[in-house]
Motif scaffolding. Structure first.
Motif, short mmCIF file in Angstrom:
data_model
loop_
_atom_site.label_atom_id
_atom_site.label_comp_id
_atom_site.label_asym_id
_atom_site.label_seq_id
_atom_site.Cartn_x
_atom_site.Cartn_y
_atom_site.Cartn_z
N GLU A 261 -11.66 -4.86 -3.93
CA GLU A 261 -10.06 -3.79 -4.21
C GLU A 261 -9.03 -3.94 -3.75
OE1 GLU A 261 -9.13 0.69 -4.89
OE2 GLU A 261 -11.26 -0.05 -4.73
N THR A 262 -8.99 -4.81 -2.12
CA THR A 262 -7.82 -5.05 -1.65
C THR A 262 -8.15 -6.25 -0.34
OG1 THR A 262 -7.90 -1.99 -1.36
CG2 THR A 262 -6.12 -3.69 0.48
N PRO A 263 -7.65 -6.61 -1.47
CA PRO A 263 -8.33 -8.27 -0.05
C PRO A 263 -7.16 -8.62 0.85
CG PRO A 263 -7.31 -8.86 -2.55
CD PRO A 263 -7.22 -7.64 -2.24
N ASP A 264 -6.57 -7.15 0.76
CA ASP A 264 -5.42 -7.57 2.45
C ASP A 264 -6.03 -6.55 3.55
OD1 ASP A 264 -4.08 -5.65 0.80
OD2 ASP A 264 -2.41 -6.28 1.11
N LEU A 265 -7.24 -5.95 2.99
CA LEU A 265 -7.74 -5.22 4.10
C LEU A 265 -7.08 -4.74 4.81
CD1 LEU A 265 -8.57 -2.24 3.35
CD2 LEU A 265 -11.37 -3.89 3.61
N HIS A 266 -7.26 -6.41 5.93
CA HIS A 266 -6.80 -5.54 7.91
C HIS A 266 -5.45 -5.85 8.22
CE1 HIS A 266 -6.13 -9.81 5.42
NE2 HIS A 266 -4.75 -9.88 6.40
N ALA A 267 -4.31 -6.02 6.13
CA ALA A 267 -2.69 -5.73 6.72
C ALA A 267 -2.11 -4.62 7.72
CB ALA A 267 -2.45 -6.13 5.64
N ASP A 268 -0.90 -5.01 8.38
CA ASP A 268 -0.83 -3.33 9.03
C ASP A 268 0.88 -2.42 8.12
OD1 ASP A 268 0.63 -1.93 10.84
OD2 ASP A 268 1.39 -3.27 11.98
N THR A 269 -0.09 -2.21 7.02
CA THR A 269 0.35 -1.74 5.64
C THR A 269 0.45 -0.12 5.56
OG1 THR A 269 -0.51 -2.68 4.08
CG2 THR A 269 1.39 -4.17 4.93
N PRO A 270 1.18 0.63 4.27
CA PRO A 270 0.71 1.79 4.49
C PRO A 270 -0.91 1.92 3.69
CG PRO A 270 3.02 1.87 4.99
CD PRO A 270 2.47 0.17 5.13
N ALA A 271 -0.50 0.94 2.42
CA ALA A 271 -1.96 0.84 1.62
C ALA A 271 -3.06 0.10 1.85
CB ALA A 271 -0.66 -0.88 0.76
N ALA A 272 -3.12 -0.14 3.47
CA ALA A 272 -3.88 -0.90 3.35
C ALA A 272 -4.95 -0.58 4.66
CB ALA A 272 -3.46 -2.49 4.62
#
Length: 333
Positions: A261-272
């Motif tokens: 569902e969220t491929p960039d799960l590791h990212a430093d963003t509020p959504a991730a």
């Protein structure tokens, strides 16, 4: 579609005994036989929760025929690579009195070069069109760390999120290949990094190249760590007793679904960050609910209610209070 890859599957045999007494004869009810291995357990959980999943694995010999028949009866979409060696068996003895489970895992037969090529080619063919790929369990002789690392690297290069749940050198090879997520337990983290502190061990895997580490820490709960964001700890504030052999696999299923569902799960963003918090809560609840079921690969109907009980804390150091997550005795099965 989520693809699960199980290089070293097993026919899981489970018996429940009133009280396990070493050296004694026990009279038990009929045991259960089920197509298993970590990746198959992950596929069962995802299939049971309504996710589109495809299980890729091998089968060989008389045990493999029983394995294939049970898998066909389960209704889980799958593809089998025929092999010469006999599919191994995994035996779980559940002590109802103590709540402990003893597991005997056969090592499994070696894979021949043409069998390794067939498994790898199928994983790449199916994986490149998948939303996420979960490669799980121990590695048979012939399909070692180098082969696993090459497979992970090819899928990552194709833009596919990959989670790996294995132990030994394969874990390090997956990290170096840039795996999207690793799912070790505390013992595996310590063995491969030489570090007693789980947060430090996870950081070492991130420095090798892994994008995210989700570690099951037994009585201390679950930890999620990425390179650039604060860590997350989760726990269930009560102890559950039962068969914990599928607890880690249930957590992997939750991670695979989250990555799809969220491929960039590791990212430093509020959504991730929000997605990681939801993942941590769900993975903890699914892992706990699996303990309540007699066979690995199933979730208790209580998993949604358990998710509401999970305590989640964000921490920069990875140190949060936790005292009641069920034990996770998953040696890569």
């Amino acid at each position: 579609m989520i693809l699960t890859v199980t290089p070293n599957p097993a026919l899981d045999l489970t018996w429940h005994v009133d009280r396990l007494q070493p050296g004694e004869t026990h009279r038990v009810d009929a045991g259960a036989a089920r197509a298993g291995g970590k990746g198959l357990n992950v596929a069962r959980v995802l299939h049971g929760e309504g996710h589109d999943v495809l299980a890729l694995t091998t089968a060989g010999g008389a045990v493999g025929a029983e394995f294939a028949a049970e898998l066909a009866a389960s209704g889980i979409p799958h593809r089998l690579i025929p092999v010469t060696g006999t599919t191994r068996r995994s035996i779980a003895l559940v002590d109802e009195a103590s709540g402990d489970t003893s597991v005997l895992n056969e090592r499994g037969a070696s894979l021949a070069p043409d069998e390794i090529a067939a498994l790898t080619a199928s994983a790449l063919e199916l994986g490149r069109s998948a939303d996420a790929v979960a490669i799980c369990g121990s590695l048979p002789e012939g399909f070692g760390a180098d082969e696993l690392g090459a497979l992970v690297g090819s899928l990552v290069d194709a833009g596919v999120p990959v989670i790996v749940d294995t132990s030994g050198p394969g874990m390090l090879a997956a990290a170096r290949a840039g795996v999207s997520a690793l799912k070790p337990n505390a013992e595996e983290l310590r063995a491969e990094t030489g570090l007693d502190d789980p947060a430090a061990g996870a950081q070492a895997l991130l420095e090798l190249g892994a994008r995210m580490v989700v570690a099951s820490l037994g009585s201390e709960g679950l930890m999620v760590q990425t390179a650039d964001a604060a860590g997350i700890r989760a726990r269930l504030p009560r102890v559950l007793h039962g068969n914990a052999t599928g607890a880690g696999d249930a957590a992997v299923a939750a991670i695979a679904a989250a990555l799809a569902e969220t491929p960039d799960l590791h990212a430093d963003t509020p959504a991730a960050a929000d997605a990681r918090a939801r993942l941590t809560r769900r993975a903890t609840a699914w892992s706990a609910s699996a303990v309540l079921m007699p066979l690995a690969g199933d979730l208790s109907p209580e998993h949604a209610a358990l998710e509401l009980e999970v305590v989640v804390a964000t921490t920069d150091t990875g140190s949060a209070d936790a005292d009641a997550q069920p034990s996770d005795p998953e040696a890569s099965a």
